[in-house]
Design a protein around this motif. Sequence first.
Motif, PDB file in Angstrom:
ATOM      1  N   UNK A  40       0.847  -1.194   0.000  1.00 41.86           N
ATOM      2  CA  UNK A  40       0.000   0.000   0.000  1.00 41.86           C
ATOM      3  C   UNK A  40       0.883   1.244   0.000  1.00 41.86           C
ATOM      4  N   UNK A  41       0.318   2.359  -0.445  1.00 42.88           N
ATOM      5  CA  UNK A  41       1.110   3.559  -0.716  1.00 42.88           C
ATOM      6  C   UNK A  41       1.937   4.015   0.478  1.00 42.88           C
ATOM      7  N   UNK A  42       1.340   4.015   1.654  1.00 39.81           N
ATOM      8  CA  UNK A  42       2.035   4.530   2.823  1.00 39.81           C
ATOM      9  C   UNK A  42       3.200   3.686   3.286  1.00 39.81           C
TER      10      UNK A  42
END
Length: 207
Positions: A40-42
């Motif tokens: 995921x992006x984070x």
Amino acid sequence: MDAVVKKFAREDDVPHQPTKKEAEDAVRTLLRYIGEDPDREGLLDTPARVVKSYRELFSGYHDSAEEVLGRMFEEVAGYDDIVMVRDIPFFSHCEHHMVPIMGKAHVAYLPDGRVLGLSKIARAVDIFAKRLQTQEAMTAQIAKAIDDTLRPRGVAVLIEADHMCMAMRGVKKLGASTMTTTFTGAFKKDPREQARFMSMLRGYGPL
């Protein structure tokens, strides 16, 4: 030089050391283990950041306290009483759970014709702190490094620290502090020298 410490210029110089990619993959595995999605992006850059931070947090494995303490001064005008550096802050990690230990070290020695640069004592504390540790071992390691290198008449080390393995998990006792001491030479043989050491600490405020 510490037997467990070897300076190196590149990762390839250390036998069996995982590559940076292998270390990052291990972080991704741990993220999946706790239920996270490392894609995921984070979290995309988290493995690289963790590995980079580990190089700093555990840099003590690549430094030698004996080398740091090697430079001494003999022009001391006959001074032979206690030299103390107190309230040296440090951050370490518990070797049992790899969570933080935060505290202060108080270090003193009785010179025998030679003294250390004061910053060298703080640097030696940092070297041992930046390894996986127990507080008991770290206390003894600091004293031994100064004793072996400087050959003073005695060394005294007191460490007070908070262990996050007690505060964040297990018994969850936030605010419980641990104190450890090591004495060598005159500090160990003469209770009066130990008393002077403790008096100097207490004389300038609470521990």
